[in-house]
Design an enzyme around this catalytic site. Structure first.
Site, short mmCIF file in Angstrom:
data_model
loop_
_atom_site.label_atom_id
_atom_site.label_comp_id
_atom_site.label_asym_id
_atom_site.label_seq_id
_atom_site.Cartn_x
_atom_site.Cartn_y
_atom_site.Cartn_z
N SER A 52 0.85 -1.19 0.00
CA SER A 52 0.00 0.00 0.00
C SER A 52 0.89 1.24 0.00
CB SER A 52 -0.89 0.00 1.25
OG SER A 52 -1.54 1.24 1.43
N TYR A 69 -1.53 -0.58 10.38
CA TYR A 69 -1.61 -0.95 8.96
C TYR A 69 -0.39 -0.42 8.21
CZ TYR A 69 -3.51 -1.23 4.19
OH TYR A 69 -3.71 -1.50 2.87
#
Length: 287
Positions: free
Chosen positions: A142, A155
């Site tokens: 990501s 995350y």
């Protein structure tokens, strides 16, 4: 690897979100897709779609958070399905929270799903790939792993770890025919937290369609790309890369850019909209 026809692909997180789009794209390439996720009914639906598009889909319900059981999963696939040519570590969980409000269970859930399961699956599959002299590992990371994001720190940490681990593995296997790639998407429409939270992502930050992301992944596999930034279109991607380069010189400058783009505000709104029931639903569903 110019064609995926006839290749066996192990795809985690195949029952929902980007995983479903990936499964469809692999089916169009006439690959055999071994679909892994907890939900048997959703996996069966995915496999039906794969078959309708010309590929072969194999459904194996499994919770990849059970790290100690992963050797049995890999053994089952290699004995009763086929040796895995391509591993796509796609499964992921994202939990927005102020850092001090995370529970230990939530931190473990994110790190195990996003990072440790990918490492363990890769470790278990590499001996077979080395024996055959070929293999591909595709890790779906990501943009949050390239630049930390407020209220999404765990995350960000998991995806940063995935990026750096892939980088190290690519160097470790340099000169072999086993290749490692990292895909770093930004916000994705129609799926993931962008859809789950019902709070739109900042338009200026860039929003990619699932199809755009999946096409980038397929190209990365075929062209053996080491790392791919995916963010709406080539212009936005170039600007994103420039921003990250600036961040190497002046990290706080990019902090300011993120605030101006509305990234911090977005995640704070997601935290404010979070309820205990919603927390349980997301953690359970991503397992």
């Amino acid at each position: 690897m110019t064609t995926l026809k006839g290749k066996t692909v192990l795809l985690t997180g195949a029952s929902r979100g980007l995983g479903v789009y990936l499964a469809r794209a692999l089916a169009r390439e006439q690959a055999t897709v071994v679909c892994i996720s907890r939900s048997k009914s959703k996996l069966d639906t995915t496999c039906d779609e794969i078959k309708a598009l010309g590929g072969q889909g194999i459904s194996i319900p499994f919770d990849i958070q059970n790290l100690t059981e992963l050797p049995l999963l890999v053994q089952h696939i290699q004995e009763f399905v086929a040796p895995v040519d391509i591993l796509i570590n796609n499964a992921g969980v994202e939990i927005h929270r102020a850092f001090t409000d995370y529970s230990t269970e939530e931190i473990q859930s994110v790190l195990v799903t996003n990072l440790l399961s990918a490492m363990e699956l890769t470790r278990l599959l590499l001996p077979s790939m080395e024996e055959r002299g070929s293999g591909r590992i595709i890790n779906i990371a990501s943009l949050a792993g390239k630049k930390g994001v407020a209220y999404n720190s765990i995350y960000s940490a998991s995806k940063a770890g995935l990026i750096m681990w892939t980088d190290a593995m690519r160097q470790e296997f340099a000169g072999s025919n086993i290749h490692f790639s990292t895909i770093c998407p930004g916000y994705v429409s129609e799926t993931g937290m962008t859809a789950d939270s019902h709070i739109p992502a900042p338009k200026l930050a860039g929003i990619s369609t699932p199809t755009y992301v999946v096409n980038a992944i397929i190209r990365a596999i075929k062209q053996n790309k080491a790392e791919v930034i995916v963010n709406e279109n080539p212009i936005t991607e170039a600007l994103t890369k420039l921003m990250f380069a600036i961040g190497q010189i002046s990290p706080t400058s990019v902090d300011t850019i993120y605030r101006l783009l509305g990234v911090v505000k977005l995640n704070k709104r997601r935290v404010e909209n979070w309820t205990p029931n919603r927390r349980l639903e997301i953690v359970t569903r991503h397992k």
